[in-house]
Design an enzyme around this catalytic site. Structure first.
Site, PDB file in Angstrom:
ATOM      1  N   TYR A 188       0.839  -1.220   0.000  1.00 15.20           N
ATOM      2  CA  TYR A 188       0.000   0.000   0.000  1.00 15.20           C
ATOM      3  C   TYR A 188       0.865   1.259   0.000  1.00 15.20           C
ATOM      4  CZ  TYR A 188      -4.829  -1.672   0.457  1.00 15.20           C
ATOM      5  OH  TYR A 188      -6.074  -2.208   0.240  1.00 15.20           O
ATOM      6  N   LYS A 256       6.569 -13.750   5.154  1.00 15.00           N
ATOM      7  CA  LYS A 256       7.372 -14.457   4.152  1.00 15.00           C
ATOM      8  C   LYS A 256       8.843 -14.189   4.459  1.00 15.00           C
ATOM      9  CE  LYS A 256       7.432 -16.907   0.395  1.00 15.00           C
ATOM     10  NZ  LYS A 256       7.279 -18.340   0.509  1.00 15.00           N
ATOM     11  N   ASP A 310       2.791 -19.019   2.736  1.00 15.75           N
ATOM     12  CA  ASP A 310       2.281 -20.111   1.896  1.00 15.75           C
ATOM     13  C   ASP A 310       1.849 -21.295   2.753  1.00 15.75           C
ATOM     14  OD1 ASP A 310       5.118 -19.494   1.972  1.00 15.75           O
ATOM     15  OD2 ASP A 310       5.471 -21.473   1.152  1.00 15.75           O
ATOM     16  N   ASP A 334      -4.171  -9.624   2.289  1.00  6.37           N
ATOM     17  CA  ASP A 334      -5.125  -9.427   1.199  1.00  6.37           C
ATOM     18  C   ASP A 334      -5.544 -10.780   0.632  1.00  6.37           C
ATOM     19  OD1 ASP A 334      -6.614  -8.156  -0.703  1.00  6.37           O
ATOM     20  OD2 ASP A 334      -4.920  -7.599  -1.975  1.00  6.37           O
TER      21      ASP A 334
END
Ligand code: NAD
Length: 450
Positions: A188, A256, A310, A334
């Site tokens: 963002y 991540k 993931d 998101d």
């Protein structure tokens, strides 16, 4: 004098430290939104007012105050004002608000019809779709404007299954999570450089020649995503506080960090650091659980763990009941919010909120569904459940519980709007307004068909 009307009754919500001081008749700013927003709003207001009346027998009441944003604002203010300063000030001053969906015209369209939200390549005298003369230049996203200007840094999405809602998994009831997604940085606040521009060349040369970094091909678009300690910790603090207040078993920091150590990995590290420094007596980290407690969670403590993004997607499908509150950076959150909502039956009844230190705005997570405008057809579940989150935020749990009870009973009675009816054999199709009325009826006891 503002253009909106302040109700003659009611009082502002106050604040003592981090806690809200809610009067018995709080003034709550709202706007129904564009497209199907007014249909959704009418059904939602009936349900929320019905629940508050039933729960508190007239002792508490919401003093609704309509403010203007999006296409409606263009009719009340000048033709370029989609997010009036007065509306922003009202949300800040009154602290808690509810909003319907807003039109965000796509980039390539230059004009928008104020009445039917048609997006038009040029400015005709009349809208080719509905004949309206109200055509205005396109504008940037009001939703993003609201979030940024009010610094609503947490996007909060509870995701759970409601018995009877059609969905793709075998045991949807095992998923019951609340996702706190960072709302101001990461992508963002991303900065991008387009390949072929002098700016890209400058950044490429700086990275490769000055900093000695490797970029496989020079014809690369380059993106930068900032993730800060301040932004990460205020989001994770809110998630931990929520988990403690609601007696949730765990907070999972999703990241991540195995690939991006100084942004995603730092998000995780700052999360653990904050949990240990600010909530030491109330939390146990997953490492401590095994090192000090033999894998057995001490009673009354909150578990803080982390998972790679993931892996989290897999885990929510395979072992959903091991997850409760999740704290995520912007992009991971998101994807995760929509995937989790799909797992329990889709975005149609997924609620949401954007929350900051000064204000909280609760909202439907879907868009304006423009083709159903004024048809009294769409499912108000998302806005109604956002209203439930709002009631909980006010501390009006009894009213919130009644809405959920009414909604559950209505779905179980197989009396639902078109989107659910077409997937539920034997169900009866209700209009948006009828669905709202059925929820109010069903707050009392056994399900009542509308
Ligand atoms: P959308 O969510 O409006 O519609 C997507 C699909 O879901 C459509 O098939 C629609 O019929 C269906 N749908 C949506 N809400 C429903 C409901 N309550 N009940 C039953 N079915 C429902 O998304 P879109 O078509 O991509 O966007 C339309 C407009 O909404 C655009 O201007 C977009 O920018 C805007 N939008 C706003 C928000 C927001 O205000 N938070 C979010 C997403 C999209």
């Amino acid at each position: 004098m503002p253009k909106y009307q302040v109700p003659s009754r009611g009082a502002k919500i106050g604040r003592k430290g981090a806690a809200l001081e809610v009067p018995d008749e709080p003034i709550i700013p709202f706007f129904p939104g564009d497209g199907t927003g007014p249909d959704l709003w009418r059904a939602t207001q009936v349900v929320l007012d019905g629940a508050v009346e039933k729960a508190y027998k007239g002792k508490k009441k919401i003093a609704w105050m309509e403010v203007y944003a999006g296409l409606t604002a263009l009719k009340h203010y000048d033709k370029d004002t989609v997010l009036p300063q007065e509306t922003l000030d009202a949300f800040r001053e009154y602290r808690v608000g509810l909003k319907g969906p807003l039109t965000t015209p796509a980039g390539q369209h230059k004009f928008v019809c104020l009445d039917c939200a048609a997006e038009l390549p040029d400015r005709p005298a009349k809208c080719p779709k509905c004949g309206s003369q109200w055509i205005t230049p396109r504008f940037r996203s009001v939703n993003v404007g609201l979030r940024q200007k009010l610094d609503l840094y947490a996007c909060v999405r509870p995701v759970r299954w409601f018995t009877g809602v059609p969905c793709p998994v075998k045991e949807p009831g095992k998923l019951d999570i609340v996702i706190f997604r960072e709302n101001t940085e990461d992508i963002y606040a991303g900065i991008e450089f387009e390949w072929g521009t002098p700016e890209q060349k400058k950044v490429y040369d700086f990275l490769v020649k000055d900093m000695g970094k490797k970029i496989p091909f020079p014809d690369s678009g380059i993106g930068i995503k900032p993730i800060s300690k301040t932004g990460s910790q205020r989001l994770i603090r809110m998630a931990i506080r929520y988990a403690i207040d609601h007696k949730k078993p765990s907070v999972t920091i999703v990241h991540k960090g195995n690939i991006q150590k100084f942004t995603e990995g730092a998000f995780r590290d700052w999360g653990y650091e904050l949990a240990k420094s600010e909530f030491r007596d109330q939390i146990v980290t997953e490492a401590e659980l095994w090192d000090q407690h033999n894998g057995k969670m001490p009673a009354g403590k909150l578990l803080i763990k982390d998972r790679i993004a993931d892996q989290t997607f897999q885990q929510l499908l395979l072992r959903p009941d091991e997850y409760s509150v999740l704290a995520t950076p912007n992009l991971n959150g998101d994807y995760l919010s929509d995937a989790a909502a799909a797992q329990v039956g889709g975005l149609g009844i997924a609620p949401g909120a954007n929350i900051g230190d000064e204000a909280a705005i609760f909202e439907a997570t879907h868009g304006t569904a423009p083709k159903y405008t004024n048809k009294d057809m769409v499912n108000p579940g998302s806005l109604i459940l956002s209203g439930v989150m709002m009631l909980e935020h006010l501390g009006w749990q009894a009213a919130a519980d009644l809405v959920v009870k009414g909604l559950e009973a209505t779905i179980q009675a197989k009396t639902v709007t078109y989107d659910l009816e077409r997937q539920m054999p034997g169900a009866k199709k209700l209009k948006c307004s009828e669905f709202g009325a059925a929820i109010v009826k069903n707050m009392g006891g056994a399900p009542v068909a509308a």
